[in-house]
Design a protein around this motif. Sequence first.
Motif, PDB file in Angstrom:
ATOM      1  N   LEU A 194       0.817  -1.213   0.000  1.00  0.00           N
ATOM      2  CA  LEU A 194       0.000   0.000   0.000  1.00  0.00           C
ATOM      3  C   LEU A 194       0.852   1.266   0.000  1.00  0.00           C
ATOM      4  O   LEU A 194       0.304   2.379  -0.013  1.00  0.00           O
ATOM      5  CB  LEU A 194      -0.925   0.010   1.226  1.00  0.00           C
ATOM      6  CG  LEU A 194      -1.955  -1.122   1.279  1.00  0.00           C
ATOM      7  CD1 LEU A 194      -2.765  -1.034   2.568  1.00  0.00           C
ATOM      8  CD2 LEU A 194      -2.887  -1.076   0.071  1.00  0.00           C
ATOM      9  N   LYS A 195       2.183   1.095   0.049  1.00  0.00           N
ATOM     10  CA  LYS A 195       3.131   2.209   0.017  1.00  0.00           C
ATOM     11  C   LYS A 195       2.864   3.199   1.156  1.00  0.00           C
ATOM     12  O   LYS A 195       2.775   4.408   0.948  1.00  0.00           O
ATOM     13  CB  LYS A 195       3.071   2.918  -1.335  1.00  0.00           C
ATOM     14  CG  LYS A 195       3.469   2.037  -2.508  1.00  0.00           C
ATOM     15  CD  LYS A 195       3.406   2.786  -3.828  1.00  0.00           C
ATOM     16  CE  LYS A 195       3.821   1.865  -4.979  1.00  0.00           C
ATOM     17  NZ  LYS A 195       3.751   2.569  -6.287  1.00  0.00           N
ATOM     18  N   ILE A 196       2.721   2.619   2.345  1.00  0.00           N
ATOM     19  CA  ILE A 196       2.482   3.440   3.534  1.00  0.00           C
ATOM     20  C   ILE A 196       3.817   3.729   4.206  1.00  0.00           C
ATOM     21  O   ILE A 196       4.555   2.810   4.570  1.00  0.00           O
ATOM     22  CB  ILE A 196       1.537   2.732   4.518  1.00  0.00           C
ATOM     23  CG1 ILE A 196       0.164   2.521   3.851  1.00  0.00           C
ATOM     24  CG2 ILE A 196       1.382   3.547   5.799  1.00  0.00           C
ATOM     25  CD1 ILE A 196      -0.807   1.760   4.713  1.00  0.00           C
ATOM     26  N   ASP A 197       4.150   4.962   4.361  1.00  0.00           N
ATOM     27  CA  ASP A 197       5.409   5.370   4.975  1.00  0.00           C
ATOM     28  C   ASP A 197       5.335   5.134   6.479  1.00  0.00           C
ATOM     29  O   ASP A 197       4.428   5.631   7.164  1.00  0.00           O
ATOM     30  CB  ASP A 197       5.685   6.843   4.694  1.00  0.00           C
ATOM     31  CG  ASP A 197       7.111   7.247   5.069  1.00  0.00           C
ATOM     32  OD1 ASP A 197       7.763   6.490   5.821  1.00  0.00           O
ATOM     33  OD2 ASP A 197       7.565   8.301   4.608  1.00  0.00           O
ATOM     34  N   LYS A 198       6.298   4.362   7.010  1.00  0.00           N
ATOM     35  CA  LYS A 198       6.302   4.038   8.431  1.00  0.00           C
ATOM     36  C   LYS A 198       6.465   5.278   9.312  1.00  0.00           C
ATOM     37  O   LYS A 198       6.077   5.273  10.462  1.00  0.00           O
ATOM     38  CB  LYS A 198       7.425   3.036   8.745  1.00  0.00           C
ATOM     39  CG  LYS A 198       7.238   1.684   8.099  1.00  0.00           C
ATOM     40  CD  LYS A 198       8.371   0.753   8.496  1.00  0.00           C
ATOM     41  CE  LYS A 198       8.188  -0.630   7.880  1.00  0.00           C
ATOM     42  NZ  LYS A 198       9.275  -1.541   8.253  1.00  0.00           N
ATOM     43  N   ARG A 199       7.051   6.323   8.764  1.00  0.00           N
ATOM     44  CA  ARG A 199       7.336   7.496   9.584  1.00  0.00           C
ATOM     45  C   ARG A 199       6.139   8.437   9.692  1.00  0.00           C
ATOM     46  O   ARG A 199       6.145   9.357  10.495  1.00  0.00           O
ATOM     47  CB  ARG A 199       8.531   8.250   8.995  1.00  0.00           C
ATOM     48  CG  ARG A 199       9.835   7.460   9.047  1.00  0.00           C
ATOM     49  CD  ARG A 199      10.898   8.111   8.196  1.00  0.00           C
ATOM     50  NE  ARG A 199      10.544   8.085   6.776  1.00  0.00           N
ATOM     51  CZ  ARG A 199      11.316   8.582   5.807  1.00  0.00           C
ATOM     52  NH1 ARG A 199      12.484   9.137   6.108  1.00  0.00           N
ATOM     53  NH2 ARG A 199      10.927   8.525   4.548  1.00  0.00           N
ATOM     54  N   LYS A 200       5.128   8.237   8.892  1.00  0.00           N
ATOM     55  CA  LYS A 200       3.996   9.145   8.886  1.00  0.00           C
ATOM     56  C   LYS A 200       2.932   8.710   9.877  1.00  0.00           C
ATOM     57  O   LYS A 200       2.776   7.539  10.182  1.00  0.00           O
ATOM     58  CB  LYS A 200       3.407   9.237   7.475  1.00  0.00           C
ATOM     59  CG  LYS A 200       4.342   9.912   6.467  1.00  0.00           C
ATOM     60  CD  LYS A 200       3.664  10.056   5.116  1.00  0.00           C
ATOM     61  CE  LYS A 200       4.560  10.784   4.121  1.00  0.00           C
ATOM     62  NZ  LYS A 200       3.910  10.932   2.795  1.00  0.00           N
ATOM     63  N   TRP A 201       2.157   9.689  10.347  1.00  0.00           N
ATOM     64  CA  TRP A 201       1.090   9.399  11.302  1.00  0.00           C
ATOM     65  C   TRP A 201      -0.002   8.550  10.667  1.00  0.00           C
ATOM     66  O   TRP A 201      -0.703   7.816  11.357  1.00  0.00           O
ATOM     67  CB  TRP A 201       0.508  10.700  11.829  1.00  0.00           C
ATOM     68  CG  TRP A 201      -0.082  11.583  10.750  1.00  0.00           C
ATOM     69  CD1 TRP A 201       0.544  12.572  10.062  1.00  0.00           C
ATOM     70  CD2 TRP A 201      -1.421  11.533  10.245  1.00  0.00           C
ATOM     71  NE1 TRP A 201      -0.293  13.141   9.150  1.00  0.00           N
ATOM     72  CE2 TRP A 201      -1.529  12.532   9.243  1.00  0.00           C
ATOM     73  CE3 TRP A 201      -2.539  10.767  10.536  1.00  0.00           C
ATOM     74  CZ2 TRP A 201      -2.699  12.758   8.530  1.00  0.00           C
ATOM     75  CZ3 TRP A 201      -3.711  10.985   9.831  1.00  0.00           C
ATOM     76  CH2 TRP A 201      -3.789  11.972   8.838  1.00  0.00           C
ATOM     77  N   SER A 202      -0.150   8.635   9.339  1.00  0.00           N
ATOM     78  CA  SER A 202      -1.170   7.832   8.662  1.00  0.00           C
ATOM     79  C   SER A 202      -0.903   6.344   8.832  1.00  0.00           C
ATOM     80  O   SER A 202      -1.836   5.538   8.898  1.00  0.00           O
ATOM     81  CB  SER A 202      -1.229   8.190   7.177  1.00  0.00           C
ATOM     82  OG  SER A 202       0.032   7.974   6.560  1.00  0.00           O
ATOM     83  N   LYS A 203       0.382   5.986   8.906  1.00  0.00           N
ATOM     84  CA  LYS A 203       0.741   4.581   9.100  1.00  0.00           C
ATOM     85  C   LYS A 203       0.278   4.107  10.467  1.00  0.00           C
ATOM     86  O   LYS A 203      -0.233   2.988  10.612  1.00  0.00           O
ATOM     87  CB  LYS A 203       2.249   4.409   8.951  1.00  0.00           C
ATOM     88  CG  LYS A 203       2.740   2.979   9.097  1.00  0.00           C
ATOM     89  CD  LYS A 203       3.371   2.714  10.456  1.00  0.00           C
ATOM     90  CE  LYS A 203       3.904   1.303  10.557  1.00  0.00           C
ATOM     91  NZ  LYS A 203       4.451   1.008  11.896  1.00  0.00           N
ATOM     92  N   GLN A 204       0.441   4.944  11.487  1.00  0.00           N
ATOM     93  CA  GLN A 204       0.027   4.567  12.829  1.00  0.00           C
ATOM     94  C   GLN A 204      -1.487   4.357  12.900  1.00  0.00           C
ATOM     95  O   GLN A 204      -1.971   3.384  13.486  1.00  0.00           O
ATOM     96  CB  GLN A 204       0.452   5.653  13.826  1.00  0.00           C
ATOM     97  CG  GLN A 204       1.937   5.979  13.813  1.00  0.00           C
ATOM     98  CD  GLN A 204       2.786   4.793  14.245  1.00  0.00           C
ATOM     99  OE1 GLN A 204       2.342   3.972  15.043  1.00  0.00           O
ATOM    100  NE2 GLN A 204       3.996   4.702  13.712  1.00  0.00           N
ATOM    101  N   ILE A 205      -2.232   5.267  12.283  1.00  0.00           N
ATOM    102  CA  ILE A 205      -3.697   5.146  12.286  1.00  0.00           C
ATOM    103  C   ILE A 205      -4.124   3.891  11.539  1.00  0.00           C
ATOM    104  O   ILE A 205      -4.991   3.135  11.999  1.00  0.00           O
ATOM    105  CB  ILE A 205      -4.337   6.405  11.658  1.00  0.00           C
ATOM    106  CG1 ILE A 205      -4.051   7.622  12.534  1.00  0.00           C
ATOM    107  CG2 ILE A 205      -5.840   6.201  11.470  1.00  0.00           C
ATOM    108  CD1 ILE A 205      -4.600   8.915  11.982  1.00  0.00           C
ATOM    109  N   PHE A 206      -3.515   3.669  10.375  1.00  0.00           N
ATOM    110  CA  PHE A 206      -3.877   2.479   9.590  1.00  0.00           C
ATOM    111  C   PHE A 206      -3.543   1.201  10.352  1.00  0.00           C
ATOM    112  O   PHE A 206      -4.328   0.244  10.351  1.00  0.00           O
ATOM    113  CB  PHE A 206      -3.141   2.504   8.254  1.00  0.00           C
ATOM    114  CG  PHE A 206      -3.453   1.309   7.385  1.00  0.00           C
ATOM    115  CD1 PHE A 206      -4.577   1.280   6.583  1.00  0.00           C
ATOM    116  CD2 PHE A 206      -2.616   0.192   7.392  1.00  0.00           C
ATOM    117  CE1 PHE A 206      -4.865   0.175   5.799  1.00  0.00           C
ATOM    118  CE2 PHE A 206      -2.897  -0.912   6.615  1.00  0.00           C
ATOM    119  CZ  PHE A 206      -4.033  -0.915   5.817  1.00  0.00           C
TER     120      PHE A 206
END
Length: 521
Positions: free
Chosen positions: A414-426
């Motif tokens: 899904l190309k989710i960046d581990k450093r972004k807050w969106s990754k934590q929410i997902f």
Amino acid sequence: MEGENQPLLSSGSTSSSDEYWNNNATPSTNMRVGKKTVNFGNQQRMSFPGELVESQGSDVRRRIEEEETLVNLSMKHVVQRNKRAEHATTDLQTFVHLVKANLGSGLLALPYAMSTVGYIVGPVLLTILGVMSIHSITLLIHSCQVLCKRYDVNSLDYGEVAEASFWQFTIRKRIGSHLITEFTVGKVAKLVVNIFLVLTQLGFCCVYFVFMSENLEQVFDASGLSLDKRIWIGILLPLVILFSWIKNLDTLVPFALVANLCIFFGLGAILYYIFYLFVEKTAKVFDSGEVVAVSVGGTVLPVFFGNALYSYEGIGMMLPLENKMRKPKHFVRVLYAAMGLVTLLYVSVGVLGYLAFGEDIEDSITLNLPKDKRAHSVVFHIVKLYFCFAIFVTYALVFYVPMDFIEPPLFKALKIDKRKWSKQIFQLSFRTVLVVITAGLAVAIPKLDLFIALIGAFASSALAIIFPPILQIMVFYNIPEPRWQKILWISKSLFICGVGILGFFTGTYTSIQNIIDYFEG
């Protein structure tokens, strides 16, 4: 010593297989792919035989790439070795971990499993399945140790062993000198094993919800608070979700230690109680014929097969424990000692529990403990609460395993960046959804025996009995040895695998049919 930190074959002497792989373990220069390495989890490992170097590029560039690969591999191997040395476990610690990993809800359901085949046939079948499971685990460990030595790596997990075992089977389609498509059986084998590991662990989570809800329902019924088990699952759900959000296992260590004490105290109380009832009822049982051996025909054996294999809950922990040992070559004898004790405990609890309660045995023996408000019953209500807490913590530990398999490739796809807050929410949302799914399945099928039989027959049989002999054949088939020896051990492995496949299909079919009957009834 350095040699003690390497995964070795259990034999102390140099065998023909050792000599063969000492001479042939390192791939020749035309069998490496330069910087193209196989991705084992989060580590880069040397490519397996079968990955032929493409004809593009100069010989000089190819040799430079090969040297860089070997240097990088050597450095990573040293890091792995130092990591093992820093966090290595002793033989005694590994023994304790092995015993603990196999003491759970499956053990408490064995008396009910005994009731399906009787107190004569049951112990014999349980012992046979136990021996086959332990032997299959040994085959898996030996295969892992040989592959680690063959490819000069420090450790492999279950999926990586499958990948390495089948890596030589690579199908390529070329047009001239150009590679068009490539299909690697090893990657498929790894995917299959990981899928079964994930299904097994999530299946355990479903069982844990049912177990906790049934015991809480019984405890609070005695105090006057009558709630359906489905309501208890709803009450537990938010707490389980919060624990599933824990990303570091170190956070769970204090809870796990308390949970271990609860399990051992609870088992001690249960053994005392059923032994007391057994002694009290022995004469009555054999004089009146209250408990008799049930026929082993029809659908009884498949159900027992699933229940018995489910009880060996620690199959997913075997390779991780072996990888963390200070002296991994001692693992097999530690395994025999620990699993021998576990099998003896299984047979004892299964037989004594069945003889103590007869045909009134419940799905879990904790449900047969005293239910009234008398003083001695309060002790057993506390025992049930102890087990509920222990299983609650175990849920978080078991849930961590499938997340470790699912999340990294999912985030990558899904190309989710581990450093972004969106990754934590997902990540938190994804874990919440999976916990809700396991709770939903528990609500839909709130019968402990149905879940245990299905998971044991479908997932546990594949991981414990079917896959290890197949991997052994793939790893050891090309090792030179007398023909009669090869025929002997291959025949034995195929027999074990055949028993597992038979139990897989009959047990899965029977369990699904029983679930359908439950809904129709």
